[in-house]
Design a protein around this motif. Structure first.
Motif, PDB file in Angstrom:
ATOM      1  N   SER A 180       7.711   5.757   4.894  1.00 57.35           N
ATOM      2  CA  SER A 180       8.781   5.728   3.903  1.00 57.35           C
ATOM      3  C   SER A 180       8.939   4.342   3.296  1.00 57.35           C
ATOM      4  CB  SER A 180      10.103   6.160   4.546  1.00 57.35           C
ATOM      5  OG  SER A 180      11.172   6.093   3.616  1.00 57.35           O
ATOM      6  N   ALA A 181       8.961   3.321   4.141  1.00 57.03           N
ATOM      7  CA  ALA A 181       9.155   1.955   3.664  1.00 57.03           C
ATOM      8  C   ALA A 181       8.020   1.527   2.739  1.00 57.03           C
ATOM      9  CB  ALA A 181       9.261   0.997   4.843  1.00 57.03           C
ATOM     10  N   SER A 182       6.775   1.779   3.150  1.00 55.26           N
ATOM     11  CA  SER A 182       5.629   1.353   2.347  1.00 55.26           C
ATOM     12  C   SER A 182       5.545   2.134   1.046  1.00 55.26           C
ATOM     13  CB  SER A 182       4.333   1.513   3.152  1.00 55.26           C
ATOM     14  OG  SER A 182       4.154   2.854   3.580  1.00 55.26           O
ATOM     15  N   GLN A 183       5.848   3.415   1.098  1.00 59.03           N
ATOM     16  CA  GLN A 183       5.755   4.258  -0.094  1.00 59.03           C
ATOM     17  C   GLN A 183       6.820   3.927  -1.127  1.00 59.03           C
ATOM     18  OE1 GLN A 183       7.537   8.245  -0.039  1.00 59.03           O
ATOM     19  NE2 GLN A 183       5.533   9.084  -0.565  1.00 59.03           N
ATOM     20  N   ILE A 184       8.067   3.949  -0.709  1.00 59.69           N
ATOM     21  CA  ILE A 184       9.168   3.855  -1.663  1.00 59.69           C
ATOM     22  C   ILE A 184       9.344   2.440  -2.194  1.00 59.69           C
ATOM     23  CG2 ILE A 184      11.131   3.375  -0.120  1.00 59.69           C
ATOM     24  CD1 ILE A 184      12.514   5.788  -1.537  1.00 59.69           C
ATOM     25  N   ALA A 185       9.106   1.431  -1.351  1.00 57.00           N
ATOM     26  CA  ALA A 185       9.251   0.050  -1.814  1.00 57.00           C
ATOM     27  C   ALA A 185       8.143  -0.312  -2.795  1.00 57.00           C
ATOM     28  CB  ALA A 185       9.248  -0.902  -0.623  1.00 57.00           C
ATOM     29  N   SER A 186       6.895   0.053  -2.475  1.00 55.16           N
ATOM     30  CA  SER A 186       5.785  -0.260  -3.376  1.00 55.16           C
ATOM     31  C   SER A 186       5.933   0.498  -4.690  1.00 55.16           C
ATOM     32  CB  SER A 186       4.444   0.074  -2.714  1.00 55.16           C
ATOM     33  OG  SER A 186       4.376   1.440  -2.341  1.00 55.16           O
ATOM     34  N   TYR A 187       6.398   1.744  -4.621  1.00 50.68           N
ATOM     35  CA  TYR A 187       6.623   2.545  -5.832  1.00 50.68           C
ATOM     36  C   TYR A 187       7.696   1.914  -6.725  1.00 50.68           C
ATOM     37  CZ  TYR A 187       8.700   6.256  -8.675  1.00 50.68           C
ATOM     38  OH  TYR A 187       9.227   6.992  -9.723  1.00 50.68           O
TER      39      TYR A 187
END
Length: 302
Positions: A180-187
């Protein structure tokens, strides 16, 4: 309403990405605790795996575990995207110029993902066991033989009690937190960078589409090792004491995989994982944007 919007976005994405989840699960279980070259290889690559599954289990097997998968998406993404949106609404994610602060986004994405993982863990447990079940000729991992979702939940509850439904939840929480952290922050950061620099502005949701592709790549690289561990924890058999037969927990699982299969085993199923994450992330985040816009328009009209 933020929680409903997030959940519906997850359900829409989950339906299309489920076949790749089935393939990923089988490939992650293939050769469990065996050295390379000392086990049968039923699933060589994504096309071969899909053809093998259809040949032995029928085309409907590519949607195994779909029911718990969609309920999982509803609850997990409803919780995690809802919490993340609430943090955004309270002004915890952005600076004075209304740009997303990467560290804040990463932290709240991690917390939101962990909460979602806890809520959805029983459904992920059942989903994994349903997806791994196959005909004997191509079977990998422990075969549980559940005929359906309700049966599986009931059987697990009767055999291991209420807490047995959350067996392996710690792995799911860590996996979901990282993903979740890697996906939503990078997005969020990449999309805002494109919007601020007028990249991919030809269509309303084009920048969201491109940014979600980037988010899928980042998430797949960060997530896959923990995803392999989670799949192993969920699919292992359970002894009379209610504990897993093969692994005692995350560290024990990681140690045994490293010892018997090597470090590259943590990236088993990375191909189908990306092909699952890419459409899932794209559909999830674009649906999320569309539904949020719809929610805002309805609010204005009322």
């Amino acid at each position: 309403m933020d929680f409903v919007v997030g959940g519906l976005a997850g359900v829409g994405a989950g339906f299309f990405s489920n076949p790749f989840d089935v393939v990923k699960t089988r490939m992650q279980l293939q050769g469990e605790l065996r050295a390379k070259g000392q086990h049968a290889v039923y699933y060589k690559n994504i096309p071969h795996a899909m053809a093998t599954i259809v040949k032995h289990d029928g085309i409907s097997a590519l949607q195994k575990g779909l029911v718990p998968a969609l309920w999982f998406q509803l609850f997990v993404n409803g919780v995690r995207l809802g919490i993340y949106q609430q943090a955004d609404d309270y002004g915890l994610l952005r600076d004075e110029d209304n740009n997303t602060i990467f560290v804040n986004s990463f932290v709240f994405g991690s917390i939101a993902g962990m909460c979602g993982g806890l809520v959805g863990s029983p459904l992920q447990l059942v989903k994994t066991q349903l997806m791994s079940y196959s005909s004997e000729k191509i079977a990998v991992g422990t075969q549980h033989g559940h005929p359906g979702t309700i049966f599986a939940l009931t059987r697990i509850y009767k055999q291991n009690g209420f807490l047995g439904l959350w067996r392996g939840a710690h792995g799911m929480m860590m996996r979901n937190s990282i993903g979740s952290a890697s996906q939503i922050a990078s997005y969020a950061v990449f999309r805002e960078w494109m919007d601020n620099n007028n990249f991919f502005q030809q269509f309303k949701y084009l920048s969201a589409f491109v940014a979600s592709n980037f988010g899928a790549i980042v998430k797949t690289i960060a997530l896959t090792p923990m995803d392999v561990i989670m799949t192993r924890l969920y699919n292992q058999g359970v002894g009379e004491n209610g504990r897993g037969i093969l692994y005692n927990g995350i560290i024990d699982c990681a140690r045994k995989i490293t010892k018997t299969e090597g470090l590259l085993a943590f990236y088993k199923g990375m191909g189908p994982s990306y092909l699952r994450q890419a459409p899932h992330t794209i559909l999830l985040l674009v649906f999320w944007d569309i539904l949020k816009d719809l929610q805002k328009n309805l609010a204005l009209e009322s």
